[in-house]
Design an enzyme around this catalytic site. Structure first.
Site, short mmCIF file in Angstrom:
data_model
loop_
_atom_site.label_atom_id
_atom_site.label_comp_id
_atom_site.label_asym_id
_atom_site.label_seq_id
_atom_site.Cartn_x
_atom_site.Cartn_y
_atom_site.Cartn_z
N PHE A 198 0.14 -3.72 -2.48
CA PHE A 198 0.32 -3.31 -3.87
C PHE A 198 0.42 -1.79 -3.91
O PHE A 198 -0.50 -1.09 -3.50
CB PHE A 198 -0.85 -3.77 -4.76
CG PHE A 198 -0.60 -3.52 -6.21
CD1 PHE A 198 -0.06 -4.51 -7.02
CD2 PHE A 198 -0.87 -2.29 -6.79
CE1 PHE A 198 0.20 -4.27 -8.37
CE2 PHE A 198 -0.61 -2.04 -8.13
CZ PHE A 198 -0.06 -3.04 -8.92
N ASP A 307 -1.48 4.76 1.46
CA ASP A 307 -1.76 4.65 0.04
C ASP A 307 -3.26 4.47 -0.12
O ASP A 307 -3.80 3.38 0.10
CB ASP A 307 -0.98 3.46 -0.54
CG ASP A 307 -1.29 3.22 -2.01
OD1 ASP A 307 -2.28 3.79 -2.52
OD2 ASP A 307 -0.56 2.44 -2.65
N LYS A 338 -6.92 6.83 -9.25
CA LYS A 338 -8.17 6.14 -9.60
C LYS A 338 -9.40 7.06 -9.62
O LYS A 338 -9.59 7.80 -10.56
CB LYS A 338 -8.35 4.94 -8.67
CG LYS A 338 -7.23 3.89 -8.90
CD LYS A 338 -7.58 2.55 -8.42
CE LYS A 338 -6.44 1.56 -8.50
NZ LYS A 338 -6.47 0.73 -9.68
N THR A 362 7.31 16.44 -16.19
CA THR A 362 6.92 17.41 -17.21
C THR A 362 5.53 17.99 -16.95
O THR A 362 5.35 19.20 -16.89
CB THR A 362 6.94 16.76 -18.60
OG1 THR A 362 8.25 16.26 -18.83
CG2 THR A 362 6.58 17.77 -19.69
C1 LIG Z 1 -3.35 0.63 -3.57
C2 LIG Z 1 -2.74 0.91 -4.91
N1 LIG Z 1 -1.64 1.68 -4.99
C3 LIG Z 1 -1.07 1.98 -6.17
C4 LIG Z 1 -1.58 1.49 -7.35
C5 LIG Z 1 -0.93 1.83 -8.66
O1 LIG Z 1 -1.73 2.69 -9.37
P1 LIG Z 1 -1.48 2.89 -10.96
O2 LIG Z 1 -1.87 1.59 -11.58
O3 LIG Z 1 -2.36 4.03 -11.31
O4 LIG Z 1 -0.05 3.20 -11.13
C6 LIG Z 1 -2.74 0.69 -7.32
C7 LIG Z 1 -3.30 0.14 -8.56
O5 LIG Z 1 -4.14 -0.72 -8.59
C8 LIG Z 1 -3.32 0.39 -6.06
O6 LIG Z 1 -4.42 -0.39 -5.97
#
Ligand SMILES: Cc1ncc(COP(=O)(O)O)c(C=O)c1O
Length: 482
Positions: A198, A307, A338, A362
């Site tokens: 994700f 990530d 987060k 922006t």
């Molecule tokens: C591992 C990971 N990457 C990216 C995201 C996307 O973050 P956002 O919801 O702040 O766009 C999440 C969201 O849960 C995540 O868990």
């Protein structure tokens, strides 16, 4: 921890909370959601789709690890606003931040940081970078996790093309074709990602997200390669051979896909991976796996992106989860959001864009959030919150192992570092029942994958909170066993 001096005073009770005035436990007065939450959902639903709303929070009353909802139910929050709250609710140090008029003016006069940064911005960015950078010299601030990943892909593509182009400038053909989405200006390049990953919901990030169809269906996407991610059996110690086979299967696919896409004239410029797949099920892979992955990525002249949007910020007991992997060199990019209050990424010098407005928006972050982040980092240090996470996580994990042994026909696969823990329930519907029953008992947790229940408490979650979670979970499992 217990005998240590906490914020210049000695803890008096052995279970003294890191945040003053926390309740002693959950207190549920109504069904959750209760009548007030249901009414508010109806009201909101008249103006905005509110299908995902679980409960409405009372953010005046919520405190520490406890979310107070609109019906005055006091819930021990093991999900912390989808893994975002570093210091829990209404932390006294964060409450002070905007009482300072200088900070308040920084927040309300929110500048477009890419063009008109405040004169204190270099100092503030330096303070963050010098304290938390994962051995990478550069930072780029954005708003959310998806933005961080999406903009990272652009940095990766820029650097990849620059290597090919050398010192030459863009050709007229490149300039013309770029604006009409055609090669060579818009080249055929791709990012490799993993099944179960994700990475967010913007178009590029969504092309690397593979958890649930509902996140993706009806949206046109990019033909980018997706490799198998290791799926481990637990306990790890009893399944070393099978799990090593999983590592090999995944790595072989990565190599094959890179070769296939190179042959298709769509080279893999970058590989994005979560150190622990979160939404996809708290799926872990070994340090050896990540070391080998890094070698493959380097060998193929691509860039490795970790990530750490969910794993970063201390929940694993380290600031960055990839610190557990003992990599030969730092990854090329580490993205975050987060617990950091705002999104962004650290990257190597090589990935720095060479012209303005290539990676831009922006606001380019939010200086108010940077001030909050400075406070969070300071409190983390003053209160030894990484140690706290390790201690509280160890107690929680130990209790989960005991429950897993006792209720093996219902739960299994306890896993994760620090408080970044999860376990499986044997069937998806039963998993949802366990989550709902825990909520009715005042413990708010999240699901992950088809079978997982994940814990993502704030960094101020302590051993005595772990005891409450374990007691409530035992009650639920006993009820299901009857
Ligand atoms: C591992 C990971 N990457 C990216 C995201 C996307 O973050 P956002 O919801 O702040 O766009 C999440 C969201 O849960 C995540 O868990």
């Amino acid at each position: 921890m217990w005998s240590k001096i906490v914020k210049n005073r000695v803890s008096i009770r052995f279970w003294s909370s890191l945040v003053p005035d926390e309740p002693e436990g959950p207190c549920v007065l109504t069904d959750v959601p209760g009548p007030c939450s249901k009414k508010l959902k109806k009201d909101l639903g008249k103006m905005q789709y509110a299908g995902a709303v679980k409960v409405f929070g009372n953010y005046q009353k919520s405190i520490g690890n406890y979310l107070v909802d609109a019906d005055d139910n006091v819930l021990l929050d093991m999900y912390a606003q989808i893994s975002t709250l570093a210091l829990g609710y209404n932390h006294p140090e964060l409450l002070k931040v905007f009482q300072d008029e200088k900070n308040l003016k920084t927040m309300i006069n929110r500048p477009a940081l890419g063009v008109f940064p405040g004169e204190d911005q270099p100092k503030r960015v330096h303070s963050v970078v010098s304290q938390i950078a994962p051995c990478l010299p550069k930072i780029n601030l954005m708003m959310c996790g998806a933005c961080a990943n999406e903009q990272t892909f652009k940095n990766v593509f820029i650097a990849y093309q620059r290597k090919k182009r050398g010192k030459k400038d863009f050709t007229d053909e490149e300039k013309h074709t770029a604006v009409i989405n055609q090669p060579p200006g818009a080249p055929n390049l791709c990012i490799l990602s993993f099944a179960g990953a994700f990475h967010g919901r913007t178009t590029g990030a969504l092309a690397t997200t593979h958890t649930k169809f509902i996140h993706k269906i009806d949206f046109p996407s990019l033909d980018w390669p997706v490799a198998h991610f290791p799926l481990y059996k637990y306990p790890l110690g009893e399944h070393e051979r099978e799990n090593a086979v999983e590592d090999k299967k995944s790595l072989a696919q990565v190599e094959d896909l890179i070769a296939t896409y190179n042959k298709k004239d769509t080279p893999v410029a970058g590989v994005i991976v979560e150190p622990i797949q979160s939404e996809g099920g708290n799926n872990e892979a070994s340090p050896k796996y990540f070391q080998e992955l890094q070698k493959i990525v380097k060998k193929n002249n691509a860039y490795l992106v970790f990530d750490e949007v969910q794993t970063g910020g201390g929940g694993t007991g380290k600031f960055w989860c990839h610190e557990y992997f003992d990599l030969a060199t730092p990854p090329d990019v580490v993205t975050f959001s987060k617990k950091f209050c705002l999104g962004g990424y650290f990257h190597s010098d090589e990935l720095t864009p060479d012209k303005p407005f290539r990676v831009f928006n922006t606001w380019m972050g939010d200086p108010g959030k940077v001030i909050m982040l400075e406070t969070i980092i300071r409190v983390m240090r003053e209160q030894d919150l990484l140690d706290n996470v390790q201690e509280a996580g160890a107690r929680l994990k130990c209790g989960l192992f005991e429950l897993e042994e006792e209720f093996s026909e219902i739960m299994n696969s306890v896993r994760g570092p620090g408080t970044f823990l999860a376990f499986n329930i044997v069937k998806p519907e039963l998993r949802d029942t366990v989550l709902q029953k825990l909520l009715q008992k005042g413990v708010l947790c999240g699901g992950c994958g088809d079978l997982g229940i994940r814990f993502r408490p704030a960094l101020i979650f302590q051993k005595h909170h772990a005891e409450i979670v374990l007691d409530k979970l035992r009650e639920v499992l006993n009820e299901l066993n009857c």
